[in-house]
Design an enzyme around this catalytic site. Structure first.
Site, PDB file in Angstrom:
ATOM      1  N   SER A  64     -66.144 -30.941  13.131  1.00 33.73           N
ATOM      2  CA  SER A  64     -66.669 -29.627  13.526  1.00 33.73           C
ATOM      3  C   SER A  64     -67.962 -29.217  12.832  1.00 33.73           C
ATOM      4  O   SER A  64     -68.557 -28.207  13.218  1.00 33.73           O
ATOM      5  CB  SER A  64     -65.621 -28.543  13.280  1.00 33.73           C
ATOM      6  OG  SER A  64     -64.702 -28.561  14.320  1.00 33.73           O
ATOM      7  N   LYS A  67     -70.724 -28.675  15.123  1.00 36.74           N
ATOM      8  CA  LYS A  67     -70.852 -27.444  15.927  1.00 36.74           C
ATOM      9  C   LYS A  67     -72.103 -26.657  15.526  1.00 36.74           C
ATOM     10  O   LYS A  67     -72.676 -25.919  16.334  1.00 36.74           O
ATOM     11  CB  LYS A  67     -69.588 -26.586  15.779  1.00 36.74           C
ATOM     12  CG  LYS A  67     -68.329 -27.232  16.418  1.00 36.74           C
ATOM     13  CD  LYS A  67     -67.067 -26.419  16.171  1.00 36.74           C
ATOM     14  CE  LYS A  67     -65.886 -26.764  17.053  1.00 36.74           C
ATOM     15  NZ  LYS A  67     -65.039 -27.858  16.672  1.00 36.74           N
ATOM     16  N   TYR A 190     -69.043 -33.600  23.662  1.00 34.76           N
ATOM     17  CA  TYR A 190     -68.497 -32.837  22.533  1.00 34.76           C
ATOM     18  C   TYR A 190     -67.802 -33.782  21.525  1.00 34.76           C
ATOM     19  O   TYR A 190     -68.018 -33.693  20.317  1.00 34.76           O
ATOM     20  CB  TYR A 190     -67.526 -31.772  23.069  1.00 34.76           C
ATOM     21  CG  TYR A 190     -66.648 -31.150  22.018  1.00 34.76           C
ATOM     22  CD1 TYR A 190     -67.149 -30.196  21.136  1.00 34.76           C
ATOM     23  CD2 TYR A 190     -65.307 -31.522  21.886  1.00 34.76           C
ATOM     24  CE1 TYR A 190     -66.334 -29.634  20.144  1.00 34.76           C
ATOM     25  CE2 TYR A 190     -64.495 -30.973  20.908  1.00 34.76           C
ATOM     26  CZ  TYR A 190     -65.015 -30.027  20.044  1.00 34.76           C
ATOM     27  OH  TYR A 190     -64.219 -29.483  19.061  1.00 34.76           O
ATOM     28  N   TYR A 242     -63.029 -20.895  10.243  1.00 32.35           N
ATOM     29  CA  TYR A 242     -61.947 -20.433  11.132  1.00 32.35           C
ATOM     30  C   TYR A 242     -61.142 -19.314  10.482  1.00 32.35           C
ATOM     31  O   TYR A 242     -61.717 -18.386   9.904  1.00 32.35           O
ATOM     32  CB  TYR A 242     -61.013 -21.596  11.532  1.00 32.35           C
ATOM     33  CG  TYR A 242     -61.702 -22.919  11.665  1.00 32.35           C
ATOM     34  CD1 TYR A 242     -62.660 -23.102  12.655  1.00 32.35           C
ATOM     35  CD2 TYR A 242     -61.421 -23.984  10.822  1.00 32.35           C
ATOM     36  CE1 TYR A 242     -63.308 -24.320  12.791  1.00 32.35           C
ATOM     37  CE2 TYR A 242     -62.068 -25.199  10.949  1.00 32.35           C
ATOM     38  CZ  TYR A 242     -63.013 -25.357  11.925  1.00 32.35           C
ATOM     39  OH  TYR A 242     -63.653 -26.549  12.041  1.00 32.35           O
ATOM     40  N   VAL A 260     -62.532 -31.390  10.460  1.00 31.48           N
ATOM     41  CA  VAL A 260     -61.228 -31.989  10.143  1.00 31.48           C
ATOM     42  C   VAL A 260     -61.331 -33.407   9.567  1.00 31.48           C
ATOM     43  O   VAL A 260     -60.320 -33.981   9.175  1.00 31.48           O
ATOM     44  CB  VAL A 260     -60.234 -31.991  11.330  1.00 31.48           C
ATOM     45  CG1 VAL A 260     -59.732 -30.604  11.652  1.00 31.48           C
ATOM     46  CG2 VAL A 260     -60.817 -32.673  12.552  1.00 31.48           C
TER      47      VAL A 260
END
Ligand code: GLN
Length: 306
Positions: A64, A67, A190, A242, A260
């Site tokens: 992530s 992102k 992605y 998050y 992760v």
């Protein structure tokens, strides 16, 4: 105070005993094979000086953390009102792969750093770039000053084979009209972004534009404006970890982004970029030992945005 290599080594020795308290991500089978005892850290100053310790030059799956790069590319391609009509700027307080708010909020993800937000951004990149995977690779190679960076095809394929949840997220957004392309090709991009293989040194170099008002290391022109860099840092501070973002702000006090794969990037605006790697995750999916290392480093060098 500037961290020295011996300070970084000392911090790694202090946090190493915590290995065993978290869990390596296993929902992507290829990630479950990474040894839990890997531990590395790199600090990149805005003048380009790098200080590092442990497994700082070993590549891992950035997941992530990508992102942030996807958002950076989207900011260059879309006007702010087009972009922020499709994804919000608020923390979600939910797991990174939660769908619960999407149903309640008309398919508009809370922010670009949870899976639904990043999948919408991938859809937007797919609409405006003719070779989005190539463009992303070109960007990270440029920013990291490392032309060897590649996508880990095994990790990307492993995610594609276990893509039910991310596909559900995309189809739900499509049902609300917030997705413009075929789902699977967008997810394929992605997953490739997530499967970028980079080391702590690569990451610390790559993200130094966020510590330096949009100006990448060694580049003559900024890749984003000072204001856009402020915007990304604000979103990182509130949403980058998050439902663990508040805890991370409390303990570390820097804009940050986790993945992760066990990596975390943290920014000290105006000064330095830090990357840590330790594969075991806490309950929010953030590196447990990586967070502890950043907490200690922030205290030792007296740096925090708060
Ligand atoms: N590729 C992962 C996923 O989509 C990224 C999640 C993460 O790093 N938090 O589930």
């Amino acid at each position: 105070m500037k961290p020295t290599e011996s300070l970084l080594n000392g911090i790694l020795d202090e946090v190493r005993p915590l290995i065993g308290q978290g869990k390596v991500a296993n929902y992507i089978p290829a990630l479950a094979e990474v040894p839990a005892n890997k531990l590395g850290i790199a600090v990149c100053y805005n003048d380009g000086e790098i200080i590092q310790a442990g497994d700082s030059q070993e590549s891992f799956s950035i997941q992530s953390i990508s992102k942030v790069l996807a958002l950076t590319l989207a900011m260059a391609l879309y006007e702010p009102d087009e972009l922020w009509a499709r994804v919000g700027k608020e923390p979600s307080g939910q797991a990174f792969n939660s769908m619960i708010q999407l149903e309640l909020e008309n398919g508009i993800p809370r922010n670009p750093f949870i899976n639904p937000g990043a999948i919408v951004i991938s859809d937007m990149l797919y609409s405006r770039l003719c070779a989005p995977q190539y463009r992303m690779l070109e960007l990270v190679r440029e920013l990291s000053c490392n032309p060897q960076i590649v996508y880990d095809k095994i990790v990307a394929n492993s995610e594609m084979q276990h893509s039910d949840r991310n596909a559900s997220i995309a189809y739900l957004m499509r049902s609300f009209g917030n997705f413009n392309n075929e789902v699977m090709p967008v997810l394929n991009n992605y997953f490739s972004y997530c499967a970028l293989k980079m080391s702590c040194v690569d990451l610390a170099r790559t993200f130094s534009y966020l510590a330096n008002k949009g100006q990448p290391l060694g580049a003559k022109t900024p890749i984003i404006s000072q204001t856009q860099s402020k915007h990304i840092n604000a979103l990182l501070a509130t949403c980058g970890l998050y439902d663990g973002a508040g805890e991370f702000a409390y303990r570390v006090g820097m804009p940050g982004k986790s993945g992760v794969g066990g990596g975390i990037v943290a920014i000290v605006p105006g000064e330095m970029t830090i990357a840590v790697w330790s594969p075991e995750l806490d309950q929010s999916g953030n590196s447990l030992v990586g967070t502890a290392a950043l907490e200690k480093l922030s205290a030792r060098i007296g740096r925090s945005i708060f």
